[in-house]
Design a protein around this motif. Sequence first.
Motif, PDB file in Angstrom:
ATOM      1  N   LEU A 168      63.431  58.463  35.386  1.00 31.67           N
ATOM      2  CA  LEU A 168      63.180  57.848  36.279  1.00 31.67           C
ATOM      3  C   LEU A 168      64.680  56.275  36.315  1.00 31.67           C
ATOM      4  O   LEU A 168      64.817  56.125  37.454  1.00 31.67           O
ATOM      5  CB  LEU A 168      62.640  56.151  35.530  1.00 31.67           C
ATOM      6  CG  LEU A 168      62.504  54.971  36.017  1.00 31.67           C
ATOM      7  CD1 LEU A 168      61.100  54.676  37.410  1.00 31.67           C
ATOM      8  CD2 LEU A 168      61.203  53.788  35.247  1.00 31.67           C
ATOM      9  N   ILE A 169      65.264  56.668  35.320  1.00 35.26           N
ATOM     10  CA  ILE A 169      66.513  55.754  35.383  1.00 35.26           C
ATOM     11  C   ILE A 169      67.044  56.830  36.636  1.00 35.26           C
ATOM     12  O   ILE A 169      68.279  56.576  38.021  1.00 35.26           O
ATOM     13  CB  ILE A 169      67.623  55.529  33.633  1.00 35.26           C
ATOM     14  CG1 ILE A 169      66.592  54.742  33.483  1.00 35.26           C
ATOM     15  CG2 ILE A 169      69.131  55.315  34.269  1.00 35.26           C
ATOM     16  CD1 ILE A 169      67.099  54.479  31.449  1.00 35.26           C
ATOM     17  N   LEU A 170      67.501  57.791  35.894  1.00 35.97           N
ATOM     18  CA  LEU A 170      68.453  58.641  36.951  1.00 35.97           C
ATOM     19  C   LEU A 170      67.633  58.864  38.744  1.00 35.97           C
ATOM     20  O   LEU A 170      68.461  58.669  39.559  1.00 35.97           O
ATOM     21  CB  LEU A 170      68.889  60.118  36.893  1.00 35.97           C
ATOM     22  CG  LEU A 170      68.969  60.817  35.320  1.00 35.97           C
ATOM     23  CD1 LEU A 170      69.557  61.935  34.994  1.00 35.97           C
ATOM     24  CD2 LEU A 170      70.530  60.409  35.341  1.00 35.97           C
ATOM     25  N   LEU A 175      67.251  57.733  43.996  1.00 32.93           N
ATOM     26  CA  LEU A 175      66.969  57.074  45.627  1.00 32.93           C
ATOM     27  C   LEU A 175      67.961  56.036  45.910  1.00 32.93           C
ATOM     28  O   LEU A 175      68.169  55.986  47.245  1.00 32.93           O
ATOM     29  CB  LEU A 175      65.961  55.849  44.706  1.00 32.93           C
ATOM     30  CG  LEU A 175      64.514  55.531  45.827  1.00 32.93           C
ATOM     31  CD1 LEU A 175      64.549  56.265  46.847  1.00 32.93           C
ATOM     32  CD2 LEU A 175      63.690  54.876  45.090  1.00 32.93           C
ATOM     33  N   ILE A 176      68.693  55.274  45.303  1.00 33.85           N
ATOM     34  CA  ILE A 176      69.754  54.244  45.903  1.00 33.85           C
ATOM     35  C   ILE A 176      70.491  55.159  46.982  1.00 33.85           C
ATOM     36  O   ILE A 176      70.909  54.726  48.054  1.00 33.85           O
ATOM     37  CB  ILE A 176      70.410  53.331  45.343  1.00 33.85           C
ATOM     38  CG1 ILE A 176      69.085  53.020  43.934  1.00 33.85           C
ATOM     39  CG2 ILE A 176      71.114  52.437  45.848  1.00 33.85           C
ATOM     40  CD1 ILE A 176      69.543  51.905  43.220  1.00 33.85           C
ATOM     41  N   LEU A 177      71.468  56.331  46.172  1.00 35.92           N
ATOM     42  CA  LEU A 177      71.710  56.769  47.562  1.00 35.92           C
ATOM     43  C   LEU A 177      71.455  57.491  48.637  1.00 35.92           C
ATOM     44  O   LEU A 177      72.499  57.110  49.382  1.00 35.92           O
ATOM     45  CB  LEU A 177      72.727  57.874  45.705  1.00 35.92           C
ATOM     46  CG  LEU A 177      73.864  57.255  45.022  1.00 35.92           C
ATOM     47  CD1 LEU A 177      74.075  58.650  43.978  1.00 35.92           C
ATOM     48  CD2 LEU A 177      75.290  56.832  45.599  1.00 35.92           C
ATOM     49  N   PHE A 178      70.452  57.672  48.212  1.00 33.65           N
ATOM     50  CA  PHE A 178      69.973  58.937  49.506  1.00 33.65           C
ATOM     51  C   PHE A 178      69.166  57.821  50.129  1.00 33.65           C
ATOM     52  O   PHE A 178      69.403  57.773  51.606  1.00 33.65           O
ATOM     53  CB  PHE A 178      68.882  60.171  49.103  1.00 33.65           C
ATOM     54  CG  PHE A 178      68.969  61.060  48.270  1.00 33.65           C
ATOM     55  CD1 PHE A 178      69.168  62.393  49.401  1.00 33.65           C
ATOM     56  CD2 PHE A 178      69.039  61.579  47.336  1.00 33.65           C
ATOM     57  CE1 PHE A 178      69.900  63.406  48.962  1.00 33.65           C
ATOM     58  CE2 PHE A 178      69.537  62.171  46.721  1.00 33.65           C
ATOM     59  CZ  PHE A 178      70.062  63.608  48.089  1.00 33.65           C
ATOM     60  N   ALA A 179      69.143  56.780  49.887  1.00 31.49           N
ATOM     61  CA  ALA A 179      68.593  55.697  50.930  1.00 31.49           C
ATOM     62  C   ALA A 179      69.521  55.201  51.576  1.00 31.49           C
ATOM     63  O   ALA A 179      69.712  54.619  53.114  1.00 31.49           O
ATOM     64  CB  ALA A 179      67.751  54.087  50.140  1.00 31.49           C
ATOM     65  N   ALA A 180      71.064  55.279  50.488  1.00 25.45           N
ATOM     66  CA  ALA A 180      72.181  54.403  51.979  1.00 25.45           C
ATOM     67  C   ALA A 180      72.875  55.583  52.728  1.00 25.45           C
ATOM     68  O   ALA A 180      73.352  54.624  53.550  1.00 25.45           O
ATOM     69  CB  ALA A 180      73.457  54.475  50.650  1.00 25.45           C
ATOM     70  N   GLU A 185      63.422  59.504  51.821  1.00 23.89           N
ATOM     71  CA  GLU A 185      62.518  60.207  51.169  1.00 23.89           C
ATOM     72  C   GLU A 185      62.719  61.734  50.503  1.00 23.89           C
ATOM     73  O   GLU A 185      61.817  61.573  49.107  1.00 23.89           O
ATOM     74  CB  GLU A 185      61.683  61.318  52.772  1.00 23.89           C
ATOM     75  CG  GLU A 185      61.285  60.620  53.754  1.00 23.89           C
ATOM     76  CD  GLU A 185      61.845  59.857  55.321  1.00 23.89           C
ATOM     77  OE1 GLU A 185      62.669  60.474  54.530  1.00 23.89           O
ATOM     78  OE2 GLU A 185      61.653  59.173  55.491  1.00 23.89           O
ATOM     79  N   ALA A 186      63.933  61.941  50.760  1.00 23.38           N
ATOM     80  CA  ALA A 186      64.372  62.261  49.240  1.00 23.38           C
ATOM     81  C   ALA A 186      64.921  61.907  48.354  1.00 23.38           C
ATOM     82  O   ALA A 186      64.487  62.915  47.516  1.00 23.38           O
ATOM     83  CB  ALA A 186      65.805  63.363  50.380  1.00 23.38           C
ATOM     84  N   GLY A 187      65.108  60.800  48.169  1.00 22.84           N
ATOM     85  CA  GLY A 187      65.401  60.391  47.273  1.00 22.84           C
ATOM     86  C   GLY A 187      64.362  59.529  46.634  1.00 22.84           C
ATOM     87  O   GLY A 187      64.230  59.821  45.026  1.00 22.84           O
ATOM     88  N   ILE A 188      63.247  59.872  47.074  1.00 33.23           N
ATOM     89  CA  ILE A 188      61.731  59.001  46.335  1.00 33.23           C
ATOM     90  C   ILE A 188      61.427  60.299  45.768  1.00 33.23           C
ATOM     91  O   ILE A 188      60.690  60.819  45.141  1.00 33.23           O
ATOM     92  CB  ILE A 188      60.032  58.749  47.479  1.00 33.23           C
ATOM     93  CG1 ILE A 188      61.549  57.090  48.134  1.00 33.23           C
ATOM     94  CG2 ILE A 188      58.951  58.936  46.644  1.00 33.23           C
ATOM     95  CD1 ILE A 188      60.002  56.973  49.199  1.00 33.23           C
ATOM     96  N   LEU A 189      61.435  61.858  46.558  1.00 38.23           N
ATOM     97  CA  LEU A 189      61.111  63.238  46.111  1.00 38.23           C
ATOM     98  C   LEU A 189      61.698  63.480  44.444  1.00 38.23           C
ATOM     99  O   LEU A 189      61.520  63.860  43.882  1.00 38.23           O
ATOM    100  CB  LEU A 189      60.753  64.100  47.091  1.00 38.23           C
ATOM    101  CG  LEU A 189      60.606  65.770  46.388  1.00 38.23           C
ATOM    102  CD1 LEU A 189      59.382  65.882  46.569  1.00 38.23           C
ATOM    103  CD2 LEU A 189      61.080  66.651  48.297  1.00 38.23           C
TER     104      LEU A 189
END
Length: 228
Positions: A168-170, A175-180, A185-189
């Motif tokens: 979850l931490i990683l 998720l933050i990096l991919f959202a930026a 979607e990739a971050g959530i996956l």
Amino acid sequence: MPSFLQALLYNLLVPKLGGIQIELEEMTEVTRAEVVPFALILAGVTAVFQLIMQLVIAPLQAVLIELIGGIGTLALAATNATTGQLPAMGGAGALGAIVNIILSPLITFIFVFIGAAIAALLYNFLAPKLGGMKVELAQMTDNFFGVESINPVAIGLITGAIAAVLGLILGIIFLILFAALGSIEAGILILLTYVIGGFILVFIAYALTALIYNVLSPKIGSFKIQLE
């Protein structure tokens, strides 16, 4: 062989670093692990093991680099190419071997200590909620006990939960990096994969290991520990 050597190193380092300290409820459930002693001895064993491995591997790597440099020198000489930089490869290989022998155990100690401390903290947090690792102990001589069996579900559940929290931490970081980067979607996956996949894989791995241990221990002997 690695497990034998690590157990031997543990026994040698315990008088200097102290052993793993745990709380046992009714001698069946590990309810808590002391964070610093757990991380210190685990990091110490791993670092010394890494040092031994580097003492064997690093010189071989240096010889290999020197050999490659020599072959390259001959190849370039045969084509009348300049070889001014290649003879230094042997020295670079020797220097790299020394650096590996010195730095690799130190870096290993630091990272293993941090990882083990985090794992122990999570264990202490989750064990009261999910239940800790459950074992069946049989007293042998003095303070020595044999681990007769390990509850597969209990060890799978607590280790899987620890893996899920770490995932979850990683996953949140990714998720933050991919959202930026505009790919939430990739971050959530990745987040779901780390949390759910981490729990399932670790649960299966530890539960299966416990099952195999329970089958083999009556035939080849159980793991023996000394409690103080």
